[in-house]
Design an enzyme around this catalytic site. Structure first.
Site, PDB file in Angstrom:
ATOM      1  CB  CYS A 156      -1.469   6.731   2.164  1.00 48.42           C
ATOM      2  SG  CYS A 156      -2.768   5.640   2.779  1.00 48.42           S
ATOM      3  CD  GLU A 191      -2.742  -1.472   0.260  1.00 44.73           C
ATOM      4  OE1 GLU A 191      -2.953  -0.536  -0.544  1.00 44.73           O
ATOM      5  OE2 GLU A 191      -3.318  -2.558   0.168  1.00 44.73           O
TER       6      GLU A 191
END
Length: 478
Positions: A259, A225
């Site tokens: 993020c 990720e």
């Protein structure tokens, strides 16, 4: 494991390579003793982890705040505690269904036989967690991994050691280390070099490439990720103030250190001034100044300096800076920077080349939606993409005309809290998923099982070949 105490700081705990190997070997032996934990055991593991979080909420909030300097309590409650707890509850609620073997069809030429797919634990799952949401990004993959019956080892970032020490102490009281272990002070290279059966890494793309190369030595499958520059588009038809409210909540949350935070924005050219006006009003109502306790600090001096340099670089190269809070725009002592809109940006600026990971928000304009989509498609595929429009044709054009890890229509970042949706990136923003059934499958070996019946027709296809074979094969391949 060596522990050194420094006044005013978290104890420095060094989990060395021998400690890592020792815990890894414990978990490996536990996998051999019990390679397929049953429903009850998995359910209990998830419930114990849930109880740890529920019973120690304030201690967790305090530990994360110490790691940050200033971390808004409400942000920790919502993004760390609530979403983590919700992921564990989802896994428990759906565990029986996810564990159930899947029946698959059998070709007519193999009639009488049966096919099924059984989800079996891979074994030992390593989880490498960044500092920005240290609890959430530990617990969320753990929910999938423990539901799938795996043993787990977790390494938190160097900036999250107060939390790591706390979780290590709390977890070790409830779990044997052969089931779940947090590893304070573990070095990233030593941790990711272990021959895990699966490795989950959340962090930057550059570090993700290094992790993947290291994991390749053992052919360890990885879930990465990695974030990236997530774009946002406000459509011609959407209420500009409502869009600004939602976009700026996502951008200011955790001071932009997310993020999946909106990284840059496209607004219709003739609506730019309206957006700027709305943004100033909205942010000023939410925070009194950058010293407001509800506004989170930048994680450390290095990150603060990077963001300051990025902002100055944009200013020097011709951008228009629009601070969104009254008073001081910078506080080195608190490591805080006011949310800024950055207008008149171009690709030579650092702010348009790297993931921002802070409260700086480039705003660009467009006349034609295709221009915005072409800009997005010319760049790395992002972890998230956001579009604000009530027109189905616009939603459809953006959805099918781009590719990203996830997409949200008429809001930002909320998809991370939807546990029945897979969460993951594509290309430079990552690979693989956790959350939901896809996360369970990712952490499992989906093992196909073919069971032959007593009188298989395939016996007619065995040597010596003759007329029976010729008769059957003609009908099979025609």
């Amino acid at each position: 494991m060596t522990i050194m105490t420094v006044p005013g700081a978290a104890p420095a705990v060094n989990t060395n390579a021998e400690d890592l190997l020792s815990v890894f070997d414990m978990q490996k032996q536990a996998c051999r003793r019990n390679p397929y934990p049953d429903l009850k055991e998995r359910h209990n593991n998830l419930a114990k982890l849930e109880s740890i979080l529920l019973d120690n909420q304030q201690a967790i909030i305090d530990a994360i705040a110490r790691d940050y300097g200033t971390r808004c309590r409400q942000e920790t409650q919502f993004a760390e505690l609530f979403i983590s707890l919700d992921s564990l509850r989802y896994a428990r609620k759906n565990l029986k269904k996810m564990m159930k073997p899947e029946r698959r069809s059998v070709s007519v030429w193999f009639a009488g036989a049966s096919n099924r797919v059984i989800a079996q634990p891979k074994g030992i799952v390593g989880v490498v967690t960044p500092w920005n949401y240290p609890l959430l990004l530990s617990i969320s993959p753990l929910a999938s991994a423990l539901a799938a019956g795996n043993r787990c080892m977790v390494k938190l970032a160097a900036n999250s050691q107060n939390l790591c020490l706390l979780l290590n102490n709390l977890v070790s009281r409830e779990f044997p280390r052969d089931t779940l272990a947090f590893m304070p002070g573990a070095k990233a290279r030593e941790f990711s070099s272990l021959p895990f059966d699966h490795l989950v890494f959340t962090g930057s793309a550059d570090t993700g490439k290094t992790v993947m190369r290291t994991a390749a030595d053992h052919l360890t499958p990885v879930t990465l990720e990695l974030g990236g520059k997530s774009p946002t588009i406000i459509g011609e038809d959407f209420d500009i103030e409502l869009a600004a409210e939602r976009v700026l909540f996502a951008k200011s949350f955790n001071a932009g250190q997310t993020c999946i935070a909106p990284d840059y924005l496209f607004v219709p050219e003739h609506r730019l001034n309206d957006f700027v006006t709305a943004a100033k009003s909205i942010v000023a109502k939410r925070y009194q100044s950058i010293s407001d306790g509800c506004y989170t600090s930048i994680i450390d001096n290095k990150a603060y300096e990077r963001l300051s340099i990025t902002l100055e670089d944009a200013n020097t190269k011709g951008a228009t800076l629009v601070p969104l809070l009254p008073g001081d725009t910078h506080s080195p002592e608190l490591r805080k920077i006011s949310p800024h809109l950055v207008l008149n940006v171009h690709d030579d600026m650092t702010i348009m080349q790297e993931e921002i990971f802070g409260p700086l928000f480039p705003v660009m304009t467009y006349r034609n939606l295709d221009d915005a989509l072409n800009y997005i498609n010319d760049r790395d595929r992002p972890l998230a993409l956001y579009v604000f429009s009530n027109r189905k044709e616009v939603q459809k054009k953006v959805l099918y005309g781009t590719l990203s890890g996830g997409m949200v229509i008429n809001d930002c970042i909320q998809h991370v809290a939807q546990h029945d949706l897979p969460f993951g990136g594509i290309g430079n923003s990552g690979m693989g998923h956790y959350h939901g059934p896809e996360g369970f499958r990712e952490m499992s070996k989906m093992r196909p099982v073919f069971k032959q019946w007593r009188y298989p027709g395939g016996a007619l296809l065995q040597p010596p070949y003759g007329k029976a074979f010729d008769f059957l094969i003609k009908r099979m391949i025609k």
